[in-house]
Design a protein around this motif. Sequence first.
Motif, PDB file in Angstrom:
ATOM      1  N   ILE A 223       0.756  -1.153  -0.076  1.00 57.14           N
ATOM      2  CA  ILE A 223      -0.109  -0.017   0.155  1.00 57.14           C
ATOM      3  C   ILE A 223       0.722   1.275  -0.015  1.00 57.14           C
ATOM      4  O   ILE A 223       1.740   1.186   0.767  1.00 57.14           O
ATOM      5  CB  ILE A 223      -0.861  -0.099   1.101  1.00 57.14           C
ATOM      6  CG1 ILE A 223      -1.730  -1.197   0.945  1.00 57.14           C
ATOM      7  CG2 ILE A 223      -1.673   1.063   1.255  1.00 57.14           C
ATOM      8  CD1 ILE A 223      -2.712  -1.308   2.396  1.00 57.14           C
ATOM      9  N   VAL A 224       0.502   2.226  -0.969  1.00 56.17           N
ATOM     10  CA  VAL A 224       1.223   3.296  -0.860  1.00 56.17           C
ATOM     11  C   VAL A 224       0.335   4.332  -0.690  1.00 56.17           C
ATOM     12  O   VAL A 224      -0.504   4.949  -1.490  1.00 56.17           O
ATOM     13  CB  VAL A 224       1.954   3.645  -2.314  1.00 56.17           C
ATOM     14  CG1 VAL A 224       2.570   5.016  -2.403  1.00 56.17           C
ATOM     15  CG2 VAL A 224       2.608   2.684  -2.735  1.00 56.17           C
ATOM     16  N   TYR A 225       0.465   5.190   0.493  1.00 54.36           N
ATOM     17  CA  TYR A 225      -0.332   6.118   0.997  1.00 54.36           C
ATOM     18  C   TYR A 225       0.314   6.776   2.062  1.00 54.36           C
ATOM     19  O   TYR A 225       0.547   6.156   3.093  1.00 54.36           O
ATOM     20  CB  TYR A 225      -1.826   5.510   1.488  1.00 54.36           C
ATOM     21  CG  TYR A 225      -2.869   6.495   1.839  1.00 54.36           C
ATOM     22  CD1 TYR A 225      -3.519   7.280   1.138  1.00 54.36           C
ATOM     23  CD2 TYR A 225      -2.989   6.708   3.413  1.00 54.36           C
ATOM     24  CE1 TYR A 225      -4.363   8.272   1.316  1.00 54.36           C
ATOM     25  CE2 TYR A 225      -4.041   7.706   3.797  1.00 54.36           C
ATOM     26  CZ  TYR A 225      -4.707   8.431   2.890  1.00 54.36           C
ATOM     27  OH  TYR A 225      -5.546   9.268   3.302  1.00 54.36           O
ATOM     28  N   ASP A 226      -0.057   8.293   1.913  1.00 48.64           N
ATOM     29  CA  ASP A 226       0.594   8.935   3.241  1.00 48.64           C
ATOM     30  C   ASP A 226      -0.343  10.232   3.410  1.00 48.64           C
ATOM     31  O   ASP A 226       0.133  11.090   4.078  1.00 48.64           O
ATOM     32  CB  ASP A 226       2.149   9.454   2.903  1.00 48.64           C
ATOM     33  CG  ASP A 226       2.281  10.548   1.583  1.00 48.64           C
ATOM     34  OD1 ASP A 226       1.108  10.545   0.877  1.00 48.64           O
ATOM     35  OD2 ASP A 226       3.122  10.644   1.374  1.00 48.64           O
ATOM     36  N   GLY A 227      -1.610   9.994   3.270  1.00 51.31           N
ATOM     37  CA  GLY A 227      -2.519  11.097   3.593  1.00 51.31           C
ATOM     38  C   GLY A 227      -3.211  10.936   4.667  1.00 51.31           C
ATOM     39  O   GLY A 227      -2.473  10.205   5.765  1.00 51.31           O
ATOM     40  N   PRO A 228      -4.132  11.767   4.927  1.00 53.74           N
ATOM     41  CA  PRO A 228      -4.775  11.719   6.322  1.00 53.74           C
ATOM     42  C   PRO A 228      -5.538  10.326   6.819  1.00 53.74           C
ATOM     43  O   PRO A 228      -5.887   9.535   5.774  1.00 53.74           O
ATOM     44  CB  PRO A 228      -6.072  12.937   6.120  1.00 53.74           C
ATOM     45  CG  PRO A 228      -6.404  13.010   4.783  1.00 53.74           C
ATOM     46  CD  PRO A 228      -4.913  12.477   4.165  1.00 53.74           C
ATOM     47  N   TYR A 229      -5.634  10.025   7.845  1.00 57.51           N
ATOM     48  CA  TYR A 229      -6.352   8.940   8.458  1.00 57.51           C
ATOM     49  C   TYR A 229      -5.780   7.630   8.033  1.00 57.51           C
ATOM     50  O   TYR A 229      -6.486   6.811   7.371  1.00 57.51           O
ATOM     51  CB  TYR A 229      -7.899   9.200   8.266  1.00 57.51           C
ATOM     52  CG  TYR A 229      -8.486  10.211   8.666  1.00 57.51           C
ATOM     53  CD1 TYR A 229      -8.493  10.910   9.709  1.00 57.51           C
ATOM     54  CD2 TYR A 229      -9.007  11.138   7.419  1.00 57.51           C
ATOM     55  CE1 TYR A 229      -8.895  12.391  10.138  1.00 57.51           C
ATOM     56  CE2 TYR A 229      -9.528  12.428   7.744  1.00 57.51           C
ATOM     57  CZ  TYR A 229      -9.683  12.718   9.097  1.00 57.51           C
ATOM     58  OH  TYR A 229     -10.010  14.132   9.313  1.00 57.51           O
ATOM     59  N   PRO A 230      -4.535   7.523   8.003  1.00 57.36           N
ATOM     60  CA  PRO A 230      -3.896   6.068   7.401  1.00 57.36           C
ATOM     61  C   PRO A 230      -4.346   4.973   7.787  1.00 57.36           C
ATOM     62  O   PRO A 230      -4.582   3.960   6.931  1.00 57.36           O
ATOM     63  CB  PRO A 230      -2.368   6.599   7.673  1.00 57.36           C
ATOM     64  CG  PRO A 230      -2.408   7.367   9.017  1.00 57.36           C
ATOM     65  CD  PRO A 230      -3.515   8.239   8.660  1.00 57.36           C
ATOM     66  N   ASP A 288      -5.216   2.539  -7.201  1.00 52.86           N
ATOM     67  CA  ASP A 288      -4.767   3.871  -6.942  1.00 52.86           C
ATOM     68  C   ASP A 288      -4.001   3.776  -5.662  1.00 52.86           C
ATOM     69  O   ASP A 288      -2.887   4.768  -5.405  1.00 52.86           O
ATOM     70  CB  ASP A 288      -5.966   5.005  -6.316  1.00 52.86           C
ATOM     71  CG  ASP A 288      -6.578   5.426  -7.706  1.00 52.86           C
ATOM     72  OD1 ASP A 288      -5.903   5.273  -8.659  1.00 52.86           O
ATOM     73  OD2 ASP A 288      -7.528   6.028  -7.352  1.00 52.86           O
ATOM     74  N   LEU A 289      -3.890   2.822  -4.924  1.00 55.14           N
ATOM     75  CA  LEU A 289      -2.791   2.743  -3.600  1.00 55.14           C
ATOM     76  C   LEU A 289      -1.946   1.525  -3.611  1.00 55.14           C
ATOM     77  O   LEU A 289      -1.332   1.247  -2.664  1.00 55.14           O
ATOM     78  CB  LEU A 289      -3.782   2.327  -2.329  1.00 55.14           C
ATOM     79  CG  LEU A 289      -4.910   3.813  -1.990  1.00 55.14           C
ATOM     80  CD1 LEU A 289      -5.779   3.537  -1.129  1.00 55.14           C
ATOM     81  CD2 LEU A 289      -3.817   5.107  -1.782  1.00 55.14           C
ATOM     82  N   THR A 573      -5.093  10.480  -2.837  1.00 52.02           N
ATOM     83  CA  THR A 573      -4.430   9.222  -2.876  1.00 52.02           C
ATOM     84  C   THR A 573      -3.288   9.195  -3.570  1.00 52.02           C
ATOM     85  O   THR A 573      -3.455   8.840  -4.979  1.00 52.02           O
ATOM     86  CB  THR A 573      -5.506   8.057  -3.161  1.00 52.02           C
ATOM     87  OG1 THR A 573      -6.184   8.406  -4.249  1.00 52.02           O
ATOM     88  CG2 THR A 573      -6.391   7.991  -1.854  1.00 52.02           C
ATOM     89  N   PRO A 574      -2.137   9.304  -3.168  1.00 53.78           N
ATOM     90  CA  PRO A 574      -0.988   9.103  -4.028  1.00 53.78           C
ATOM     91  C   PRO A 574      -0.812   7.666  -4.701  1.00 53.78           C
ATOM     92  O   PRO A 574      -1.297   6.713  -4.024  1.00 53.78           O
ATOM     93  CB  PRO A 574       0.359   9.552  -3.127  1.00 53.78           C
ATOM     94  CG  PRO A 574      -0.438   9.158  -1.707  1.00 53.78           C
ATOM     95  CD  PRO A 574      -1.646   9.285  -1.860  1.00 53.78           C
ATOM     96  N   ARG A 575      -0.261   7.581  -6.215  1.00 58.06           N
ATOM     97  CA  ARG A 575      -0.041   6.238  -6.611  1.00 58.06           C
ATOM     98  C   ARG A 575       1.141   5.530  -6.311  1.00 58.06           C
ATOM     99  O   ARG A 575       2.233   6.238  -5.968  1.00 58.06           O
ATOM    100  CB  ARG A 575      -0.404   6.431  -7.961  1.00 58.06           C
ATOM    101  CG  ARG A 575      -1.824   6.706  -8.394  1.00 58.06           C
ATOM    102  CD  ARG A 575      -2.069   6.722 -10.022  1.00 58.06           C
ATOM    103  NE  ARG A 575      -1.148   5.709 -10.437  1.00 58.06           N
ATOM    104  CZ  ARG A 575      -1.397   4.266 -10.432  1.00 58.06           C
ATOM    105  NH1 ARG A 575      -2.594   3.989 -10.111  1.00 58.06           N
ATOM    106  NH2 ARG A 575      -0.622   3.555 -11.081  1.00 58.06           N
ATOM    107  N   ALA A 576       1.263   4.349  -6.607  1.00 53.71           N
ATOM    108  CA  ALA A 576       2.510   3.597  -6.737  1.00 53.71           C
ATOM    109  C   ALA A 576       3.362   4.044  -8.003  1.00 53.71           C
ATOM    110  O   ALA A 576       2.855   4.743  -8.669  1.00 53.71           O
ATOM    111  CB  ALA A 576       2.204   2.081  -6.553  1.00 53.71           C
ATOM    112  N   ALA A 577       4.475   3.837  -7.947  1.00 54.89           N
ATOM    113  CA  ALA A 577       5.503   4.047  -9.171  1.00 54.89           C
ATOM    114  C   ALA A 577       4.739   3.264 -10.169  1.00 54.89           C
ATOM    115  O   ALA A 577       4.594   2.315 -10.147  1.00 54.89           O
ATOM    116  CB  ALA A 577       7.117   3.558  -8.570  1.00 54.89           C
ATOM    117  N   ALA A 578       4.916   4.167 -11.332  1.00 50.90           N
ATOM    118  CA  ALA A 578       4.604   3.640 -12.502  1.00 50.90           C
ATOM    119  C   ALA A 578       5.474   3.404 -13.405  1.00 50.90           C
ATOM    120  O   ALA A 578       6.760   3.849 -13.353  1.00 50.90           O
ATOM    121  CB  ALA A 578       3.358   4.718 -13.146  1.00 50.90           C
TER     122      ALA A 578
END
Length: 628
Positions: A223-230, A288-289, A573-578
Motif C-alpha cells: 500500500i502506498v499512502y501517506d494522506g490523512p487517516y492512514p 490507486d494505492l 491518494t498518491p499512486r505507486a510508482a508507474a
Amino acid sequence: MTGPGLIEDYALLSDLRTAALIGKDGSLDWLCLPRFDAPACFARLLGGEGRWSIAPTEPVREVRRRYRDNSLVLETEFRTDSGVLRLIDFMPPHEVNQHDEPCVVRIVEGVSGEVGFQLDWVLRFDYGDSVPWVRRVSETEPVLDEYVLGIAGPNTVVLRGEELPTRVDGERAHRHTGTISAGQRMSWVLQWASDPDELPAPMDPEQELLECEGFWRDWSAKIVYDGPYPKAVRRSLATLKALIYAPTGGIVAAPTTSLPEAVPGKRNWDYRYCWLRDATLVLLALDDLGCTSEAEAWRRWLVRSVAGDPADLQIMYGVGGERHLIEWEADWLRGYRDTSPVRVGNAAYRQRQLDVYGEVMDALHLARERGLVESEDSWALQRGMLAHLERIWREPDRGLWEVRGPDRHFTHSQVMVWVAFDRAVRGAEEDGLPGPVEHWRELRDEVREEVLRRAWNPEIRALPSSTAEPRWTPRCCCCPRSVSSPATTSGCAAPSRPSSASSSTVCWSTATRPPTRRTRSTAWPGGRVRSWPARSGWSTRWSTAVGARRRSGCSPNSSRWPTTSVSTPRSSTPRAAASPATSRRRSATSRWSTRRRSSTADARGSRSPAATGTAPDASAAQSRWEEM
C-alpha cells in the motif's frame, strides 16, 4: 441464547474464498462454506440455529476488540471479576494454493486470573435447514487423531481441538465448559472438506496464526499512502481485499444476504455476487494505492465472465462467473431480527442497466491508462459490447437503483452510455486500438444531444434522475466521477440543495469542487474533474458525513465517526510508482489538461451564468460543449 447482535457489532474474517462474522459476544453467527455464495452452516445472523460461540460463563464487565495491525486476525478481550480472557479468531488466507480447503481457527488465551468459559457448537447446513449427522471419531492410523465429524449430503466439516465439545442431552448441539488461567492457551480448528472420505489433515494453529499475520503484513506493505487517516484507509483496503474471491479475482459486494435496509422492512437482498459497477470502484481504490495485482485479476475475471454474445451482458455474476443467480426465499428463516424474507440469489441479474456498459469500458480504459497492456481478446470483447449498445441505448432500463418497477429513461444510464463510446474513441486515439472511431464519435455526440434535449431542466439547473422526474426529487442525478454535468460545462455553479432535498444528495459546483489529478479522464465535454461518486448509498452517506463533521469541527476519528469501511477520494491518494511509459502518458495528460483548463477559463471570463445570475439552458450547455 439471545438473538443476533447489532449489525455494526460484527467483525469480519476472510480467507479470500469466504467470510465469517463474529459478534461482540464471541459468537460466530455467519459462515458460508466453501465460498462466499455457498449455503451457510452458521446462520444465527438470519434467525437460524447454527452458531459457534465462545464466551465467559460469568458476567462480563467489559469487551474490547481489535484487529492485529492491518491483518484480519481478530482479538476480543472479555473482562470479568475473575480475570481477563482473550479470544483470537482468524481464517488462514488461501491466495496461492487454490486447493486448500477453508477453515476457521479460534484460540482462547488466559490474560489474567482464572476465567470459566463455555464453547457451544451448533452445526446446521443449508442455511439452518439441514441437521447433520455429527459423531466423534478417534483414529490411530496413520497418526493419532481425534475429531468431531459433521456430514449432511455434500457438506462435511471437521472440528479438532485440545478439548472437543460433547453432545448436549436433549439438544442437537455440542458443548464444552472449562476454565482458562493466565498464560494458558487452548485452540480449535474447523475445516471444510469436499469429500468425507478424504478429510483435511490436522494443522498447527499457532503456526497458522504466524503465517496469517505474515500474509497480511506482506500485503499491506504494497500500500502506498501517506494522506490523512492512514489507519482507517489501510483498514478499509484490507476489508476490500477480504471481499475478493482469490481463485478468480471476482469481487463480491458483501459477504452476507438479506440484511435489511431498515427494520422492519422487506428490502432484503443477496449481495454475495459480483456487480460490475461496484467492482470497478473497488479495483480503482485498490489500484490507486498500489494494489495492482488485484486489478489485473479482476480484468481477467471480467473478460471470462462477459465472454460470449454481447447481448447477454449482465450487471452481475457469481464469483466464478456464473450467470444464473436464481432468486428464492428461505422461508424457514425468520430473518435478521425477524425481518423477513431471507433471499438467496438475486433476480436483478436479469435486469437491463445500460450504465454497466460505460462502467466496464471506463474500467478497462483506466486499466490501460495505468499501464496494463490491452489484450486482443479484451478489445474484441469491448467492440462487441459497443456494437450491441448501439442497438439498445435508446431503450429504457432499470438504472443503477435496480428498480423493480417499470423501466425508465434514467439520465445516469444515458450519461454512462456516452462514457462507453467516449472511452472507445479514446482507446483508438490514445492507445492506437483498431475500430470505427469516426462512427463512435458520431454516436457519442448523438447521445450527448439526446441527454440535453430530453433530460436537462433549466429551472432546477440539473439533470434529474430520469425523464419521469422532471423536477427536483431526492433522486436527482448526481453525475458519476466519470463525467461532469451540463451545469458545470456551461460555466454555472450547481444549484444549492433545496430544503426538501434528501440529505444524501450531493451537488457539486465548479467553485467548490476539489482539484483532481486525472483531469483528462473526466471526458464529459467541458468537465474538469472527476467528482466523488454518488453511485451507491454508502458513498453518498460517507461523503455527507465527512462534510457534516468538518463543518461541525468534529474529527473523523471521534466516537461519532461511522464505522463502515470507506474508500478515499481519488484526488487525495498518491499512486505507486508507474512504468516509464505510463508516466510519460500522465505527464502529457497533465500538460494537455492544464492548457485546456486555461483556455476554458479565458473563454468563460466573467460572463458565465454563475456570474450573471442567469440559469443555463440546454442551448448554453450545447454551445459550451461545442466550444470544448
